[in-house]
Enzyme design. Structure first.
Site, PDB file in Angstrom:
ATOM      1  N   HIS A 129       0.866  -1.181   0.000  1.00  0.00           N
ATOM      2  CA  HIS A 129       0.000   0.000   0.000  1.00  0.00           C
ATOM      3  C   HIS A 129       0.906   1.237   0.000  1.00  0.00           C
ATOM      4  O   HIS A 129       2.022   1.189   0.519  1.00  0.00           O
ATOM      5  CB  HIS A 129      -0.838  -0.051   1.286  1.00  0.00           C
ATOM      6  CG  HIS A 129      -1.909   0.984   1.403  1.00  0.00           C
ATOM      7  ND1 HIS A 129      -1.660   2.286   1.775  1.00  0.00           N
ATOM      8  CD2 HIS A 129      -3.249   0.900   1.216  1.00  0.00           C
ATOM      9  CE1 HIS A 129      -2.804   2.951   1.818  1.00  0.00           C
ATOM     10  NE2 HIS A 129      -3.783   2.137   1.473  1.00  0.00           N
ATOM     11  N   ASP A 206       2.559  -4.679   7.708  1.00  0.00           N
ATOM     12  CA  ASP A 206       1.378  -3.821   7.607  1.00  0.00           C
ATOM     13  C   ASP A 206       0.155  -4.721   7.745  1.00  0.00           C
ATOM     14  O   ASP A 206      -0.201  -5.451   6.823  1.00  0.00           O
ATOM     15  CB  ASP A 206       1.427  -3.114   6.246  1.00  0.00           C
ATOM     16  CG  ASP A 206       0.128  -2.396   5.907  1.00  0.00           C
ATOM     17  OD1 ASP A 206      -0.862  -2.561   6.635  1.00  0.00           O
ATOM     18  OD2 ASP A 206       0.115  -1.675   4.886  1.00  0.00           O
ATOM     19  N   GLN A 209      -5.152  -4.939   6.845  1.00  0.00           N
ATOM     20  CA  GLN A 209      -6.222  -5.816   6.337  1.00  0.00           C
ATOM     21  C   GLN A 209      -6.167  -7.204   6.976  1.00  0.00           C
ATOM     22  O   GLN A 209      -6.826  -8.123   6.491  1.00  0.00           O
ATOM     23  CB  GLN A 209      -6.117  -5.958   4.802  1.00  0.00           C
ATOM     24  CG  GLN A 209      -6.221  -4.668   4.044  1.00  0.00           C
ATOM     25  CD  GLN A 209      -7.592  -3.992   4.172  1.00  0.00           C
ATOM     26  OE1 GLN A 209      -8.579  -4.608   4.590  1.00  0.00           O
ATOM     27  NE2 GLN A 209      -7.642  -2.727   3.840  1.00  0.00           N
ATOM     28  N   LYS A 232     -10.871  -0.009  10.628  1.00  0.00           N
ATOM     29  CA  LYS A 232     -11.104  -1.155   9.737  1.00  0.00           C
ATOM     30  C   LYS A 232     -11.490  -2.396  10.537  1.00  0.00           C
ATOM     31  O   LYS A 232     -11.583  -3.495   9.996  1.00  0.00           O
ATOM     32  CB  LYS A 232      -9.838  -1.448   8.919  1.00  0.00           C
ATOM     33  CG  LYS A 232      -9.468  -0.326   7.940  1.00  0.00           C
ATOM     34  CD  LYS A 232      -8.268  -0.706   7.121  1.00  0.00           C
ATOM     35  CE  LYS A 232      -7.597   0.450   6.425  1.00  0.00           C
ATOM     36  NZ  LYS A 232      -8.324   1.004   5.288  1.00  0.00           N
ATOM     37  N   CYS A 372      -4.714   2.722  -3.587  1.00  0.00           N
ATOM     38  CA  CYS A 372      -3.403   3.102  -3.022  1.00  0.00           C
ATOM     39  C   CYS A 372      -2.344   2.053  -3.337  1.00  0.00           C
ATOM     40  O   CYS A 372      -1.455   1.800  -2.518  1.00  0.00           O
ATOM     41  CB  CYS A 372      -3.476   3.358  -1.519  1.00  0.00           C
ATOM     42  SG  CYS A 372      -4.521   4.745  -1.101  1.00  0.00           S
TER      43      CYS A 372
HETATM   44  C1  PLP Z   1      -2.912  -2.682   3.456  1.00  0.00           C
HETATM   45  C2  PLP Z   1      -3.160  -1.287   3.935  1.00  0.00           C
HETATM   46  N1  PLP Z   1      -2.178  -0.606   4.516  1.00  0.00           N
HETATM   47  C3  PLP Z   1      -2.358   0.622   4.990  1.00  0.00           C
HETATM   48  C4  PLP Z   1      -3.564   1.257   4.874  1.00  0.00           C
HETATM   49  C5  PLP Z   1      -3.718   2.623   5.410  1.00  0.00           C
HETATM   50  O1  PLP Z   1      -4.633   2.636   6.460  1.00  0.00           O
HETATM   51  P1  PLP Z   1      -5.048   4.010   7.109  1.00  0.00           P
HETATM   52  O2  PLP Z   1      -5.680   4.826   6.026  1.00  0.00           O
HETATM   53  O3  PLP Z   1      -6.009   3.643   8.183  1.00  0.00           O
HETATM   54  O4  PLP Z   1      -3.807   4.629   7.624  1.00  0.00           O
HETATM   55  C6  PLP Z   1      -4.626   0.607   4.271  1.00  0.00           C
HETATM   56  C7  PLP Z   1      -5.918   1.275   4.076  1.00  0.00           C
HETATM   57  O5  PLP Z   1      -6.654   1.041   3.171  1.00  0.00           O
HETATM   58  C8  PLP Z   1      -4.413  -0.715   3.785  1.00  0.00           C
HETATM   59  O6  PLP Z   1      -5.399  -1.389   3.190  1.00  0.00           O
END
Ligand code: PLP
Length: 414
Positions: A129, A206, A209, A232, A372
């Site tokens: 991401h 990370d 998800q 989430k 993203c």
């Molecule tokens: C895999 C992953 N990493 C990071 C993020 C970023 O999350 P946040 O917007 O809550 O910081 C997301 C959000 O969609 C994500 O799906």
């Protein structure tokens, strides 16, 4: 209420705790399939936060008065509950951030800026991401470090032979997404962490998800750092978590400074307070921490194993239904244990934004775009995709509605 049942989740009972899922637009009930972006918030979480504001609201950091004592206790205990939820050693290892993105930046700024140099490599995956990809890219530019990417193969999985080639003694950190928010792939994060450790590198995972949707045990994974977001996982926006091993966090300098994180300040210098507070300067997200605590309680009452099974089944069902449509291209692994609860796809001849807009005519909430993960979409050869992502309250019937709505798009764009 208790949701524990012998086998499957009682989705109908769960849905009653989400008034938003009863909303209608133009006489059609909302079909909410945008959970990878943000999940809905059940009544017990909303109630915990409004009770906090009604009864206990005050600033934390152990003020002398009753209300501050109560707010401080609630805020601190939320760290303990999250530690228990992901099997961390204790509250010292749980830093509350704003979201996953801030957790990634915290690590990249406090560790990366101080430790990386031109001889170092940061190893990412092609399915990162932007929260991690852009962050490490920028820190690498500032430190002279290089960034390398573990290849994604044609099935949407990581090429682990390539990972073993890339991760070597020059690697300073391996930063990998646990479950891809575009491909749905569940990555072998313990294996990646082992590879990193064999070469004296750190691992950052990370888990944005993953933590909402499956049991996650950071001790078992052995990750050095791990991040996720409250919004989430049935919790509120405005709060996220950076987990770090205590000995590593002890050695790190904070990246934000201010009140509440210091031990001693003079006109010349300052020293830092205890973990985790040294990474949480200023007034923290107190009501959000109360909400996150309630969300963890709520999820565990259902059972993370059962949530994982429910989502895996829904994703497999959606995959099969979409795969049966000849003009649909799906990205990522087929349904099964290495696919999380989401499916990204394209309908031939229809831009993802148009498709999503047609879905919205049916009050079906899905997301269009690059999610993203622009470089990954470049690799897939498409500018965008449509993503349906599931949570504990979704049903097969909702997947059927999604598939049925494809016909409208065909008729309009044929
Ligand atoms: C895999 C992953 N990493 C990071 C993020 C970023 O999350 P946040 O917007 O809550 O910081 C997301 C959000 O969609 C994500 O799906």
């Amino acid at each position: 209420m208790s949701h524990q049942q012998a086998d499957a989740i009682d989705v109908e009972a769960i849905r009653e705790e989400f008034p938003i899922l009863q909303r209608e637009f133009d006489g059609q009930q909302v079909v909410y399939l945008d959970n990878a972006a943000t999940t809905q918030t059940p009544d017990p979480v909303v109630d915990a936060m409004s009770d906090y504001y009604r009864e206990s609201n005050a600033n934390v950091h152990r003020g002398i008065h009753h209300l501050s004592q109560e707010a401080s206790e609630a805020y601190e205990v939320a760290h303990d509950r999250v530690a228990e939820f992901i099997n961390a050693d204790g509250r010292e290892e749980i830093i509350f951030t704003k979201n996953t993105t801030e957790g990634e930046n915290l690590l990249a700024y406090s560790w990366g800026l101080a430790e990386l140099g031109p001889e170092d490599t940061v190893v990412l995956t092609e399915m990162e991401h932007h929260a991690s990809l852009v962050t490490w890219q920028q820190i690498a530019k500032r430190t002279g470090a290089s960034v390398e990417y573990i290849r994604v193969d044609e099935t949407g999985r990581l090429d682990m032979d390539h990972a073993a080639e890339l991760i070597d003694d020059d690697t300073a950190i391996v930063s990998a997404v646990h479950v891809s928010n575009t491909l749905g792939t569940v990555n072998p994060v313990s294996e990646l962490t082992d590879l990193a450790h064999e070469h004296g590198a750190l691992s950052f995972i990370d888990g944005a998800q993953a933590v909402p949707n499956r049991p996650v045990d950071v001790t078992e994974i052995d990750a050095d750092f791990y991040a996720f977001s409250g919004h989430k996982m049935a919790g509120p926006t405005g709060i996220g978590v950076l987990y770090g091993k205590q000995n590593l966090l002890e050695d790190l300098n904070p990246y934000l400074y201010g009140g509440g994180m210091i031990r001693k300040v003079t006109f010349e210098d300052s020293t830092w307070g205890e973990l985790p507070w040294k990474f949480e300067p200023g007034t923290p997200p107190i009501a959000e921490a109360v909400g996150l605590h309630a969300a963890v309680d709520w999820l565990e009452a259902i059972g993370m194993d059962r949530i994982e099974t429910h989502e895996e089944e829904l994703a497999a069902y959606a995959y099969d239904r979409l795969e049966a449509e000849e003009d649909v291209e799906i990205y990522g692994p087929e349904g099964g244990p290495d696919r999380g609860g989401l499916v990204s796809f394209n309908l031939e001849g229809v831009h993802a934004h148009d498709l999503t807009s047609i879905m919205n005519d049916h009050t079906i909430a899905v997301r269009a775009g690059d999610h993203c993960t622009q470089p990954l979409h470049d690799k897939l050869g498409v500018p965008a995709s449509t993503r349906a992502s599931f949570y504990v309250y979704n049903t097969r019937d909702e997947v059927d509605k999604l598939v049925a709505a494809l016909d409208d798009a065909r008729q309009l764009f044929a």
